[in-house]
Design a protein around this motif. Structure first.
Motif, PDB file in Angstrom:
ATOM      1  N   UNK A 316       0.819  -1.218   0.000  1.00 58.65           N
ATOM      2  CA  UNK A 316       0.000   0.000   0.000  1.00 58.65           C
ATOM      3  C   UNK A 316       0.851   1.265   0.000  1.00 58.65           C
ATOM      4  N   UNK A 317       0.287   2.363   0.525  1.00 59.65           N
ATOM      5  CA  UNK A 317       0.983   3.650   0.542  1.00 59.65           C
ATOM      6  C   UNK A 317       1.393   4.058  -0.856  1.00 59.65           C
ATOM      7  N   UNK A 318       2.645   4.527  -0.982  1.00 60.02           N
ATOM      8  CA  UNK A 318       3.119   4.980  -2.297  1.00 60.02           C
ATOM      9  C   UNK A 318       3.749   3.850  -3.122  1.00 60.02           C
ATOM     10  N   UNK A 319       3.673   2.589  -2.628  1.00 59.28           N
ATOM     11  CA  UNK A 319       4.345   1.497  -3.352  1.00 59.28           C
ATOM     12  C   UNK A 319       3.792   1.286  -4.775  1.00 59.28           C
ATOM     13  N   UNK A 320       2.466   1.329  -4.983  1.00 62.61           N
ATOM     14  CA  UNK A 320       1.988   1.225  -6.369  1.00 62.61           C
ATOM     15  C   UNK A 320       2.492   2.378  -7.249  1.00 62.61           C
ATOM     16  N   UNK A 321       2.661   3.559  -6.670  1.00 67.93           N
ATOM     17  CA  UNK A 321       3.215   4.697  -7.423  1.00 67.93           C
ATOM     18  C   UNK A 321       4.666   4.397  -7.801  1.00 67.93           C
ATOM     19  N   UNK A 366       3.048  11.828  -3.681  1.00 68.09           N
ATOM     20  CA  UNK A 366       2.983  11.021  -4.909  1.00 68.09           C
ATOM     21  C   UNK A 366       3.802  11.670  -6.020  1.00 68.09           C
ATOM     22  N   UNK A 367       3.683  12.994  -6.142  1.00 69.18           N
ATOM     23  CA  UNK A 367       4.428  13.690  -7.197  1.00 69.18           C
ATOM     24  C   UNK A 367       5.931  13.521  -6.966  1.00 69.18           C
ATOM     25  N   UNK A 368       6.336  13.618  -5.690  1.00 72.71           N
ATOM     26  CA  UNK A 368       7.755  13.436  -5.360  1.00 72.71           C
ATOM     27  C   UNK A 368       8.213  12.005  -5.569  1.00 72.71           C
ATOM     28  N   UNK A 369       7.381  11.057  -5.157  1.00 71.10           N
ATOM     29  CA  UNK A 369       7.740   9.635  -5.324  1.00 71.10           C
ATOM     30  C   UNK A 369       7.940   9.330  -6.799  1.00 71.10           C
ATOM     31  N   UNK A 370       7.030   9.840  -7.633  1.00 74.58           N
ATOM     32  CA  UNK A 370       7.136   9.594  -9.072  1.00 74.58           C
ATOM     33  C   UNK A 370       8.470  10.125  -9.601  1.00 74.58           C
ATOM     34  N   UNK A 371       8.820  11.364  -9.199  1.00 79.04           N
ATOM     35  CA  UNK A 371      10.071  11.989  -9.666  1.00 79.04           C
ATOM     36  C   UNK A 371      11.283  11.196  -9.196  1.00 79.04           C
ATOM     37  N   UNK A 372      11.281  10.928  -7.886  1.00 82.75           N
ATOM     38  CA  UNK A 372      12.408  10.236  -7.260  1.00 82.75           C
ATOM     39  C   UNK A 372      12.626   8.855  -7.881  1.00 82.75           C
ATOM     40  N   UNK A 373      11.523   8.118  -8.082  1.00 78.49           N
ATOM     41  CA  UNK A 373      11.636   6.763  -8.630  1.00 78.49           C
ATOM     42  C   UNK A 373      12.158   6.799 -10.058  1.00 78.49           C
ATOM     43  N   UNK A 374      11.683   7.783 -10.843  1.00 74.98           N
ATOM     44  CA  UNK A 374      12.159   7.880 -12.225  1.00 74.98           C
ATOM     45  C   UNK A 374      13.673   8.109 -12.275  1.00 74.98           C
ATOM     46  N   UNK A 375      14.164   8.988 -11.405  1.00 67.88           N
ATOM     47  CA  UNK A 375      15.612   9.266 -11.384  1.00 67.88           C
ATOM     48  C   UNK A 375      16.364   8.003 -10.978  1.00 67.88           C
ATOM     49  N   UNK A 376      15.859   7.351  -9.940  1.00 67.46           N
ATOM     50  CA  UNK A 376      16.510   6.132  -9.449  1.00 67.46           C
ATOM     51  C   UNK A 376      16.535   5.056 -10.531  1.00 67.46           C
TER      52      UNK A 376
END
Ligand code: NDP
Ligand code: MG
Length: 382
Positions: A316-321, A366-376
């Protein structure tokens, strides 16, 4: 007459939505069309349908669209901000979201806040922020009408039913072009092989997701939010003929299925016309032509993405994001021949382990998670 905004009108779902509107022009009109960069097709569509707004995201194509449509009463704009603002226009009745990926999230949120019903094709929106989207929809008394064929099937099976009497749903999967193949085989498959779907012609991203079964994983998460279910109430079964579009099992043991030939125009029409059914001349399914409808268990050891999606749903949480962003980056890299087919799952799994889990994320998170994950994820590729 319903006035429709189509986000992503130049794509596979977008063009089929315009076919539906063309065939039912007494019922629907196109109010707003948007494209990412396909100026040529956007211009053709705008000349035929004369929407009030035509928006191209790519600024460099703006002049071309503007000049080509100068003789028509169409406001031409460019950029994402223009889409986010125009979806709230008071004359729009339904917003059909057919953009690909995370880009659909913010326009959808704005449309819901403005009270627009959503015909939702862009499943990534619900995967990324299902809780926020469904909460806002309730608050603004907005309907989220599924366009995804499996979810439309479930939605149709549930017409007139009490949702609290659902025991479970069974989502069907074609299995994609690599059904029955081994991990060893998948290690060497090419982009061209992965882009050949046996039953559906779709945009490139969802076609790769279908080959990797990530599409089914995203659909499991989408279903959780659309029908308010737990992960253990959502089963997936492989059905290579794509005739049974999905099923609902009720607490008395009865199962309802929705069936038909694979054609996205039907779920699109059902969502746009809801709660009415419209007479069509679509080709009818004939049982005699399909003496064998078969079903098998999905192979989640070989197709790891489906297992990872269930894991993300359970966490759950931001994991699906996180899995969505990692998958978008991985699919784009696979399409550019930068990584192999199996590396897509490796990237997603590493992102799930490394990007910070937030249990109760805000939209900002969510917006930050999306950005961070893309960079990673991008760093894992280089
Ligand atoms: P396509 O790639 O065919 O079309 C995508 C559309 O969105 C195009 O109009 C494209 O513009 C536009 N677009 C792409 N990226 C962006 C962006 N970053 N910002 C703004 N606009 C963008 O995709 P599909 O039609 O196949 O899929 C659309 C959505 O529907 C996806 O979420 C998919 O999962 C879902 N879906 C699709 C199904 C299908 O049968 N195709 C079935 C079920 C769900 P341009 O043409 O200019 O690039
Ligand atoms: Mg689907």
């Amino acid at each position: 007459m319903k006035s429709i905004a189509i986000l992503g009108s130049t794509g596979s779902i977008g063009t089929q939505t315009l076919e539906v509107i063309r065939d039912n022009n007494q019922m629907f009109s196109a109010f707003m069309l948007t494209a990412h960069s396909n100026a040529y097709l956007l211009i053709q569509q705008a000349i035929e349908f004369v929407p009030r707004y035509a928006i191209i995201c790519d600024d460099t194509r703006y002049q071309e669209v503007k000049e080509a449509l100068a003789h028509l009463p169409i406001t031409v704009m460019s950029g994402h901000q223009a889409i986010k603002e125009t979806v709230t226009h008071p004359e729009i009745d339904v917003v059909l979201t057919a953009m690909v990926g995370f880009a659909g999230l913010e326009p959808t949120i704005n449309a819901i806040k403005a009270g627009k019903d959503i015909a939702l094709a862009n499943k990534e929106t619900l995967v990324v922020a299902g809780e926020i989207i469904t909460g806002l929809a309730k608050q603004h008394n907005v309907k989220i009408l599924p366009v995804d064929s499996e979810h439309s099937a479930i939605f149709q099976c549930l017409a007139g039913e009490d949702y609290s009497k659902i025991e479970k749903i069974i989502i069907t999967a074609s299995g994609g072009p690599f059904r029955g193949k081994t991990t060893q085989y998948l290690a060497n498959v090419t982009r061209e092989q992965a882009l050949k779907h046996p039953n559906w012609v779709m945009g490139a991203k969802i076609t790769i997701d279908s080959a990797s079964l990530m599409n089914k994983g995203l659909e499991v998460i989408e279903a959780k939010w659309l029908f308010d279910l737990r992960a253990d109430q959502i089963d997936v079964i492989v059905h290579p003929q794509s005739i049974v579009h999905s099923l609902v099992q009720f607490q008395d043991g009865s199962i309802k299925a929705q069936m038909g030939l694979p054609d996205m125009k039907l779920p699109i029409l059902y969502a746009l016309a809801y709660p009415n059914r419209v007479t069509t001349n679509f080709i009818r399914f004939d049982f005699i032509n399909y003496p064998h409808l078969s079903f098998e268990k999905p192979d989640i050891d070989t197709f790891r993405n489906l297992r990872l999606a269930y894991e993300a749903l359970n966490q759950g949480g931001n994991m699906p994001c996180i899995i969505n962003a990692a998958n978008e980056v991985a699919v784009a890299a696979f399409l550019k021949n930068e990584i192999g087919f199996l590396a897509m799952s490796d990237i997603i799994e590493t992102c799930m382990q490394k990007v910070r889990l937030i249990k109760e994320p805000s939209l900002h998170d969510y917006l930050n998670t999306d950005k961070e994950t893309r960079i990673f994820a991008q760093n894992l590729i280089q």
